[in-house]
Design a protein around this motif. Structure first.
Motif, mmCIF file in Angstrom:
data_model
loop_
_atom_site.group_PDB
_atom_site.id
_atom_site.type_symbol
_atom_site.label_atom_id
_atom_site.label_comp_id
_atom_site.label_asym_id
_atom_site.label_seq_id
_atom_site.Cartn_x
_atom_site.Cartn_y
_atom_site.Cartn_z
ATOM 1 N N THR A 156 21.339 10.683 18.208
ATOM 2 C CA THR A 156 22.674 10.503 18.795
ATOM 3 C C THR A 156 23.227 11.820 19.309
ATOM 4 O O THR A 156 24.029 11.841 20.244
ATOM 5 N N ASP A 157 22.817 12.925 18.715
ATOM 6 C CA ASP A 157 23.306 14.245 19.113
ATOM 7 C C ASP A 157 22.132 15.211 19.128
ATOM 8 O O ASP A 157 21.464 15.409 18.106
ATOM 9 N N SER A 158 21.861 15.804 20.285
ATOM 10 C CA SER A 158 20.719 16.710 20.411
ATOM 11 C C SER A 158 20.873 17.964 19.559
ATOM 12 O O SER A 158 19.891 18.671 19.306
ATOM 13 N N GLN A 159 22.099 18.261 19.127
ATOM 14 C CA GLN A 159 22.330 19.438 18.298
ATOM 15 C C GLN A 159 22.039 19.178 16.822
ATOM 16 O O GLN A 159 22.086 20.106 16.012
ATOM 17 N N ARG A 160 21.758 17.917 16.481
ATOM 18 C CA ARG A 160 21.539 17.561 15.071
ATOM 19 C C ARG A 160 20.113 17.050 14.834
ATOM 20 O O ARG A 160 19.859 16.307 13.888
ATOM 21 N N ILE A 161 19.188 17.464 15.682
ATOM 22 C CA ILE A 161 17.821 16.966 15.571
ATOM 23 C C ILE A 161 17.191 17.365 14.239
ATOM 24 O O ILE A 161 16.534 16.553 13.580
ATOM 25 N N ALA A 162 17.399 18.620 13.813
ATOM 26 C CA ALA A 162 16.817 19.069 12.547
ATOM 27 C C ALA A 162 17.370 18.264 11.377
ATOM 28 O O ALA A 162 16.638 17.908 10.438
ATOM 29 N N GLU A 163 18.652 17.931 11.441
ATOM 30 C CA GLU A 163 19.278 17.148 10.368
ATOM 31 C C GLU A 163 18.718 15.732 10.335
ATOM 32 O O GLU A 163 18.437 15.183 9.260
ATOM 33 N N VAL A 164 18.535 15.121 11.516
ATOM 34 C CA VAL A 164 17.976 13.765 11.582
ATOM 35 C C VAL A 164 16.530 13.766 11.081
ATOM 36 O O VAL A 164 16.099 12.846 10.366
ATOM 37 N N LYS A 165 15.777 14.793 11.447
ATOM 38 C CA LYS A 165 14.389 14.906 10.981
ATOM 39 C C LYS A 165 14.336 14.909 9.455
ATOM 40 O O LYS A 165 13.518 14.203 8.851
ATOM 41 N N LYS A 166 15.200 15.691 8.837
ATOM 42 C CA LYS A 166 15.221 15.774 7.375
ATOM 43 C C LYS A 166 15.605 14.432 6.754
ATOM 44 O O LYS A 166 15.038 14.018 5.740
ATOM 45 N N THR A 167 16.554 13.737 7.392
ATOM 46 C CA THR A 167 16.987 12.433 6.877
ATOM 47 C C THR A 167 15.838 11.432 6.879
ATOM 48 O O THR A 167 15.610 10.711 5.897
ATOM 49 N N ILE A 168 15.096 11.376 7.977
ATOM 50 C CA ILE A 168 13.974 10.438 8.082
ATOM 51 C C ILE A 168 12.904 10.774 7.058
ATOM 52 O O ILE A 168 12.355 9.887 6.383
ATOM 53 N N GLN A 169 12.592 12.053 6.908
ATOM 54 C CA GLN A 169 11.558 12.455 5.961
ATOM 55 C C GLN A 169 11.961 12.130 4.524
ATOM 56 O O GLN A 169 11.108 11.749 3.715
ATOM 57 N N ASN A 170 13.246 12.273 4.211
ATOM 58 C CA ASN A 170 13.701 11.994 2.850
ATOM 59 C C ASN A 170 13.739 10.499 2.536
ATOM 60 O O ASN A 170 13.426 10.081 1.420
ATOM 61 N N ASN A 171 14.120 9.693 3.544
ATOM 62 C CA ASN A 171 14.304 8.258 3.299
ATOM 63 C C ASN A 171 13.051 7.428 3.529
ATOM 64 O O ASN A 171 12.943 6.315 3.029
ATOM 65 N N ILE A 172 12.119 7.933 4.321
ATOM 66 C CA ILE A 172 10.887 7.193 4.604
ATOM 67 C C ILE A 172 9.723 8.085 4.218
ATOM 68 O O ILE A 172 9.281 8.933 5.006
ATOM 69 N N SER A 173 9.234 7.916 3.021
ATOM 70 C CA SER A 173 8.194 8.798 2.493
ATOM 71 C C SER A 173 6.853 8.550 3.178
ATOM 72 O O SER A 173 6.581 7.461 3.678
ATOM 73 N N GLY A 174 6.050 9.592 3.171
ATOM 74 C CA GLY A 174 4.697 9.478 3.709
ATOM 75 C C GLY A 174 4.585 9.640 5.205
ATOM 76 O O GLY A 174 3.487 9.545 5.761
ATOM 77 N N THR A 175 5.697 9.861 5.895
ATOM 78 C CA THR A 175 5.661 9.984 7.356
ATOM 79 C C THR A 175 5.782 11.452 7.771
ATOM 80 O O THR A 175 6.286 12.287 7.019
ATOM 81 N N THR A 176 5.325 11.723 8.957
ATOM 82 C CA THR A 176 5.437 13.062 9.545
ATOM 83 C C THR A 176 6.364 12.982 10.740
ATOM 84 O O THR A 176 6.116 12.218 11.676
ATOM 85 N N VAL A 177 7.436 13.758 10.715
ATOM 86 C CA VAL A 177 8.403 13.779 11.818
ATOM 87 C C VAL A 177 8.177 15.057 12.622
ATOM 88 O O VAL A 177 8.227 16.161 12.070
ATOM 89 N N THR A 178 7.927 14.902 13.907
ATOM 90 C CA THR A 178 7.639 16.038 14.777
ATOM 91 C C THR A 178 8.699 16.146 15.858
ATOM 92 O O THR A 178 8.962 15.178 16.576
ATOM 93 N N THR A 179 9.311 17.312 15.969
ATOM 94 C CA THR A 179 10.307 17.559 17.007
ATOM 95 C C THR A 179 9.679 18.367 18.131
ATOM 96 O O THR A 179 8.545 18.838 18.033
ATOM 97 N N SER A 180 10.448 18.552 19.209
ATOM 98 C CA SER A 180 9.927 19.305 20.353
ATOM 99 C C SER A 180 9.616 20.744 19.975
ATOM 100 O O SER A 180 8.662 21.336 20.480
ATOM 101 N N SER A 181 10.420 21.332 19.087
ATOM 102 C CA SER A 181 10.152 22.713 18.682
ATOM 103 C C SER A 181 8.848 22.801 17.891
ATOM 104 O O SER A 181 8.114 23.787 17.999
ATOM 105 N N ASP A 182 8.548 21.761 17.096
ATOM 106 C CA ASP A 182 7.278 21.732 16.379
ATOM 107 C C ASP A 182 6.115 21.612 17.352
ATOM 108 O O ASP A 182 5.095 22.287 17.213
ATOM 109 N N LEU A 183 6.284 20.754 18.345
ATOM 110 C CA LEU A 183 5.214 20.502 19.299
ATOM 111 C C LEU A 183 4.966 21.703 20.191
ATOM 112 O O LEU A 183 3.841 21.951 20.622
ATOM 113 N N ALA A 184 6.024 22.486 20.475
ATOM 114 C CA ALA A 184 5.874 23.636 21.364
ATOM 115 C C ALA A 184 4.858 24.631 20.820
ATOM 116 O O ALA A 184 4.184 25.330 21.580
#
Length: 488
Positions: free
Chosen positions: A283-311
């Motif tokens: 919803t907000d491009s400035q909160r991508i790191a926060e959303v990544k952490k939320t997904i990783q905490n609530n959905i175990s076993g998954t890998t969340v990759t952002t553009s900075s990780d991919l770069a």
């Protein structure tokens, strides 16, 4: 009085003023060029990342492939029918999910429900290895001994009692292996996911009703290689698909060769209600790191990759040039700019030293020190603005030249593990972070932003102030007696 005196002094010292202005101009021009090239590098990297992610995608959710079980089959397995004919054609397709471990489709809705997630869509990456060719059976012939020659003994060393052992003559196999990548897309939400960065150049894309249609959209490069066009048909594992559209990526090369409706891809890959990648928009491009952490905490076993990780996985000449532009280039421009400021200050101070009689006389006529200082600073400011104007012109010319030449840079996308090599376009490898190795070619531009121009003006003013401050300080220390001592 100030303006008249300023104009007269600058016209009287044109060469000195031009030297100071040109020194500042070169420093400012280098800053503009480096900043514009760095901006072009950033745009080029964004194009590479978007070609993998999809337009509007902020992150992807995948799951690492589990360790193989002992005795399990790892490579493609092909089985051909035994036939009695002397020569026969055989063809077999091996369809395998590509990249990370498959995720349940229901996980897409769970990801979409997380705080900070605007939307999420699933996709299935497949690799198809097609083997086709023909077997030719050989002919078994017995070798007979010549007249009068000794017969060859049998296995026990006795008389063979007849002809020699039979030998197979002729026969063999000739097979072609073709590997290409397939992406199953959610046709109801094509604005997010693998097709988001593709532009349909021929035919049309999927309609919302084609959720299980035997239709395909092909990447232009793959269609050209296979000589497919809109209306052509091809088979995957015996299922016939009709080409409804040809798509071209917004930048670089496509990392996927064939796009199918998600249900069809799931059927081909024996992955019913499964996806390999979930594309997420925050919803907000400035909160991508926060959303990544939320997904990783609530959905175990998954890998969340952002553009900075991919770069960090992008290598090749694009990565090297970007490092040089942001590292060496910026340090070099800063050093040249500092040297230009120092030279301008020293030249201004030296010019003041040669004007001892002039400033001493002005003070004897009643000019206060602050007025003399203001006069010197004013002259330096004009020199700085002239240098800024020349520097902006030179910087814009350099940036235009880079854009006009548009040098080609390559971006090598390394495999993050678990991906299977794709076809000509390089398979998607299960999404970012597990990208199969592929190479993209990007044209470099050098856009000049208003921020860069504002920075150039600021540097011109700063250069003038620094030079004027040193020269003004020296002029303010002069006394009327200095002018009298300088008269021969």
């Amino acid at each position: 009085m100030f303006g008249i005196y300023l104009r007269r002094e600058l016209s009287r010292r044109k060469k000195a003023a031009l030297v100071v202005a040109m020194g500042l101009a070169l420093g400012i021009a280098l800053v503009i060029t480096v900043n514009s090239v760095s901006a072009g590098m950033t745009q080029a990297q964004d194009k590479v990342l978007k070609s993998l992610y999809g337009l509007g995608t902020d992150m992807t959710v995948t799951k690492a492939r589990s360790a193989p079980t002992s005795g399990g089959s790892q490579g493609p397995h092909f089985k051909f029918d035994a036939r009695s004919s002397g020569g026969t054609s055989q063809s077999s397709d091996r369809v395998m999910p590509q990249g990370g471990q498959a995720l349940k489709s229901s996980l897409v809705e769970r990801v979409a429900a997380q705080k900070g997630v605007a939307s999420a869509v699933g996709a299935l990456s497949l690799n198809v290895t097609k083997v086709d060719g023909s077997f030719t059976r050989g002919t078994a012939k017995s070798s007979t001994s010549s007249s009068g020659s000794q017969r060859q003994g049998g296995p026990g060393g006795g008389d063979g009692g007849g002809g020699g052992q039979p030998q197979v003559q002729g026969g063999g196999a000739d097979f072609d292996v073709n590997s290409y990548s397939v992406a199953g897309v959610d046709v109801t939400r094509q604005g997010l996911g693998p097709l988001a960065t593709m532009k349909i150049t021929s035919g049309h894309t999927f309609t919302a009703s084609q959720t299980n249609a035997k239709a395909a959209v092909l990447a232009k490069s793959y269609a050209k290689e296979k000589k497919y066009k809109v209306g052509s048909t091809f088979r995957i594992s015996g299922t016939r698909y009709t080409v409804i559209g040809i798509a071209t990526p917004d930048s670089g090369e496509s990392t996927t060769d064939v796009y199918l409706p998600l249900k069809q891809a799931q059927s081909l890959g024996d992955a019913e209600n499964k996806v390999t990648t979930i594309y997420v928009k925050a919803t907000d491009s400035q909160r991508i790191a926060e959303v990544k952490k939320t997904i990783q905490n609530n959905i175990s076993g998954t890998t969340v990759t952002t553009s900075s990780d991919l770069a960090s996985t992008v290598s090749g000449s694009l990565s090297t040039a970007s490092s040089l532009a942001t590292g060496v280039g910026k340090w070099l421009s800063a050093a040249v700019l500092a040297a230009a400021f120092l030279v301008a200050a020293l030249l201004t101070s030296s010019a003041v030293s040669r004007r001892v009689r002039e400033f001493g006389t002005l003070k004897a006529l009643g000019w206060p020190s602050r007025r003399v200082t203001r006069q010197v600073v004013g002259e330096s400011m004009v020199n700085g603005l002239i240098g800024g104007g020349l520097g902006i012109a030179l910087g814009l010319a350099a940036a235009y030249a880079v854009t006009a030449v548009s040098p080609k840079l390559t971006a090598q996308l390394g495999s993050g593990g678990g991906g299977t090599a794709g076809g000509p376009g390089g398979g998607p490898g299960g999404g970012p972070g597990q990208q199969a190795a592929s190479k993209l070619e990007i044209a470099l531009g050098a856009p000049v932003s208003l921020t860069t121009l504002a920075l150039a003006v600021g540097l011109a003013v700063a250069g003038g102030l620094i030079a004027g401050a040193m020269g003004g300080w020296r002029a303010s220390r002069m006394r009327p007696a200095d002018a009298l001592r300088s008269v021969s």
